[in-house]
Design a protein around this motif. Structure first.
Motif, PDB file in Angstrom:
ATOM      1  N   HIS A 121       0.713  -1.189  -0.028  1.00  0.00           N
ATOM      2  CA  HIS A 121      -0.081  -0.186  -0.004  1.00  0.00           C
ATOM      3  C   HIS A 121       0.778   1.313   0.032  1.00  0.00           C
ATOM      4  O   HIS A 121       0.515   2.313   0.693  1.00  0.00           O
ATOM      5  CB  HIS A 121      -0.905   0.001   1.167  1.00  0.00           C
ATOM      6  N   GLU A 122       2.017   1.429  -0.821  1.00  0.00           N
ATOM      7  CA  GLU A 122       2.758   2.405  -0.973  1.00  0.00           C
ATOM      8  C   GLU A 122       2.555   3.195  -2.269  1.00  0.00           C
ATOM      9  O   GLU A 122       2.516   2.402  -3.289  1.00  0.00           O
ATOM     10  CB  GLU A 122       4.264   1.836  -0.903  1.00  0.00           C
ATOM     11  N   TRP A 123       2.758   4.395  -2.086  1.00  0.00           N
ATOM     12  CA  TRP A 123       2.673   5.410  -3.286  1.00  0.00           C
ATOM     13  C   TRP A 123       3.944   6.149  -3.392  1.00  0.00           C
ATOM     14  O   TRP A 123       4.293   6.893  -2.694  1.00  0.00           O
ATOM     15  CB  TRP A 123       1.496   6.310  -3.095  1.00  0.00           C
ATOM     16  N   ASN A 124       4.871   5.514  -4.223  1.00  0.00           N
ATOM     17  CA  ASN A 124       6.301   6.091  -4.143  1.00  0.00           C
ATOM     18  C   ASN A 124       6.632   6.056  -5.918  1.00  0.00           C
ATOM     19  O   ASN A 124       6.966   5.128  -6.539  1.00  0.00           O
ATOM     20  CB  ASN A 124       7.275   5.250  -3.718  1.00  0.00           C
ATOM     21  N   GLN A 125       6.375   7.392  -6.286  1.00  0.00           N
ATOM     22  CA  GLN A 125       6.759   7.324  -7.728  1.00  0.00           C
ATOM     23  C   GLN A 125       8.453   7.371  -8.015  1.00  0.00           C
ATOM     24  O   GLN A 125       9.102   8.065  -7.485  1.00  0.00           O
ATOM     25  CB  GLN A 125       6.142   8.554  -8.201  1.00  0.00           C
ATOM     26  N   LYS A 126       8.548   6.541  -8.989  1.00  0.00           N
ATOM     27  CA  LYS A 126      10.214   6.779  -9.416  1.00  0.00           C
ATOM     28  C   LYS A 126      10.496   7.347 -10.499  1.00  0.00           C
ATOM     29  O   LYS A 126       9.701   7.335 -11.428  1.00  0.00           O
ATOM     30  CB  LYS A 126      10.654   5.132  -9.739  1.00  0.00           C
ATOM     31  N   SER A 127      11.545   8.027 -10.521  1.00  0.00           N
ATOM     32  CA  SER A 127      11.970   8.792 -11.826  1.00  0.00           C
ATOM     33  C   SER A 127      12.167   7.850 -13.059  1.00  0.00           C
ATOM     34  O   SER A 127      12.673   6.793 -12.860  1.00  0.00           O
ATOM     35  CB  SER A 127      13.307   9.791 -11.511  1.00  0.00           C
ATOM     36  N   SER A 128      11.701   8.051 -14.103  1.00  0.00           N
ATOM     37  CA  SER A 128      11.869   7.190 -15.351  1.00  0.00           C
ATOM     38  C   SER A 128      13.133   7.373 -16.112  1.00  0.00           C
ATOM     39  O   SER A 128      13.699   8.417 -15.907  1.00  0.00           O
ATOM     40  CB  SER A 128      10.769   7.495 -16.312  1.00  0.00           C
ATOM     41  N   ILE A 129      13.700   6.153 -16.428  1.00  0.00           N
ATOM     42  CA  ILE A 129      15.062   6.230 -17.393  1.00  0.00           C
ATOM     43  C   ILE A 129      14.463   6.094 -18.849  1.00  0.00           C
ATOM     44  O   ILE A 129      13.706   5.340 -19.301  1.00  0.00           O
ATOM     45  CB  ILE A 129      15.898   5.076 -16.902  1.00  0.00           C
ATOM     46  N   GLN A 130      15.184   6.921 -19.684  1.00  0.00           N
ATOM     47  CA  GLN A 130      14.694   7.085 -21.156  1.00  0.00           C
ATOM     48  C   GLN A 130      15.390   5.656 -21.757  1.00  0.00           C
ATOM     49  O   GLN A 130      16.606   5.091 -21.308  1.00  0.00           O
ATOM     50  CB  GLN A 130      15.298   8.003 -21.708  1.00  0.00           C
ATOM     51  N   SER A 131      14.724   5.020 -22.675  1.00  0.00           N
ATOM     52  CA  SER A 131      15.177   3.743 -23.170  1.00  0.00           C
ATOM     53  C   SER A 131      16.501   3.935 -23.738  1.00  0.00           C
ATOM     54  O   SER A 131      17.271   2.969 -23.733  1.00  0.00           O
ATOM     55  CB  SER A 131      14.188   3.324 -24.399  1.00  0.00           C
ATOM     56  N   GLU A 132      16.975   4.943 -24.334  1.00  0.00           N
ATOM     57  CA  GLU A 132      18.396   5.154 -24.765  1.00  0.00           C
ATOM     58  C   GLU A 132      19.270   5.257 -23.934  1.00  0.00           C
ATOM     59  O   GLU A 132      20.621   5.144 -24.294  1.00  0.00           O
ATOM     60  CB  GLU A 132      18.230   6.527 -25.863  1.00  0.00           C
TER      61      GLU A 132
END
Length: 312
Positions: free
Chosen positions: A123-134
């Motif tokens: 029940h955690e709401w923790n957004q991770k920074s995304s990594i670009q595919s390149e």
């Protein structure tokens, strides 16, 4: 002349396979073991995990064709007739399924779905920074037909793709390829997500043990859709436990079916599928098998023939 179709795998529907082969080769008699017909008329054996010892029964056998990409189920037969060509299955539908399976897990790990699943349970709401595919490097071990197709798919999605194999290869496009065991460590050190598509041979057995796995970047991922016995499963568990490897999606294992008491089943960072990454499509595969048999009948070489020297 006739074809004998044989398998001990209960998931293989022999009626579907025999009907598909009859449609592709209406001129041939198709018999399903143990209903052999006249053994003297059997010229081709189309098999997947056939009952060991049966192939020596057919005195006029010309070739053995696999119902799947691998042939270890054939060459492990101690009574295998000598001198006959063994033909692997390279079929576009099978390759397509392997590509989809690999892509599924690449995206799963790349987009942190494995973490969000754990967070959901907690029940955690923790957004991770995304990594670009390149900015994500995918390493592929085994750049044959399937590995190259997976690599091309990922390149087209802007991933950085590197490859490794035993021998030099040409025309791999944007895939940065290295070969030979002396280059393995440096290859592994660059792979954020490692995909194994290697066949199991004398040279690849236990190729990835603790020493090699530690070359992977901390927090990397493993996708194994090649063969079991290439990755040391005990060493993999050690590196999963100490978080050097973040997670692993495993479709193939040293022992199959995977024993109930194997620790991989219950490890929270392991995803298990029962060797289904590239299931053969009967209709499509039957056409490929028929083409190879017709080539043999015309005096042409089928493709691809198993090489005892290369081990695949």
């Amino acid at each position: 002349m006739s074809i004998i179709l044989a398998s001990t795998d209960f998931w293989e529907d022999m009626d579907v396979w025999s009907n598909s082969l009859r449609m592709a080769m209406p001129e041939m008699d198709i018999n399903v073991y143990p209903d052999e017909g006249d053994i003297n008329k059997v010229e081709y054996a189309v098999v997947w995990k056939h009952p060991k010892g049966i192939l020596k029964k057919y005195p006029n056998l010309k070739a053995i064709l696999s119902l799947g990409a691998g042939v270890d189920h054939i060459i492990s037969d101690p009574d295998l007739p000598k001198g006959l060509p063994i033909i692997r299955l390279v079929d576009k539908k099978l390759t397509h399924e392997m590509c989809l399976h690999a892509l599924h897990w690449v995206l799963h790990f790349h987009s942190d779905q494995y973490l969000y699943r754990i967070q959901q349970f907690n029940h955690e709401w923790n957004q991770k920074s995304s990594i670009q595919s390149e900015d994500r490097t995918i390493g592929i071990m085994g750049l044959g037909n399937i590995g190259k197709s997976i690599g091309d798919l990922l390149v087209n999605l802007d991933f950085k793709v590197i490859g490794w194999g035993a021998r030099k290869k040409e025309a791999l496009g944007l895939i940065d390829y290295s070969f030979g065991k002396d280059k393995l460590s440096s290859f592994l050190s660059r792979a954020d997500i490692l995909i194994n598509v290697l066949p199991k041979t004398q040279n690849t057995a236990n190729l990835l043990s603790k020493k090699e796995l530690e070359c992977l970047p901390k927090g990397s991922f493993i996708i194994n859709i090649g063969r079991g016995g290439i990755i040391d499963e005990s060493d993999l568990l050690i590196l999963l436990d100490n978080n050097h490897i973040a997670a692993a999606a495993l479709d193939v294992f040293t022992e199959e079916p995977l024993p109930e008491n194997n620790s991989l089943w219950s490890h929270p960072s392991v995803y298990i599928t029962p060797h289904i990454a590239g299931q053969s499509n009967p209709k499509s595969a039957a056409k490929t098998i028929a083409e190879n048999i017709h080539n043999i009948q015309k005096g042409k070489l089928p493709y691809p023939i198993y090489s005892n020297e290369n081990g695949y």
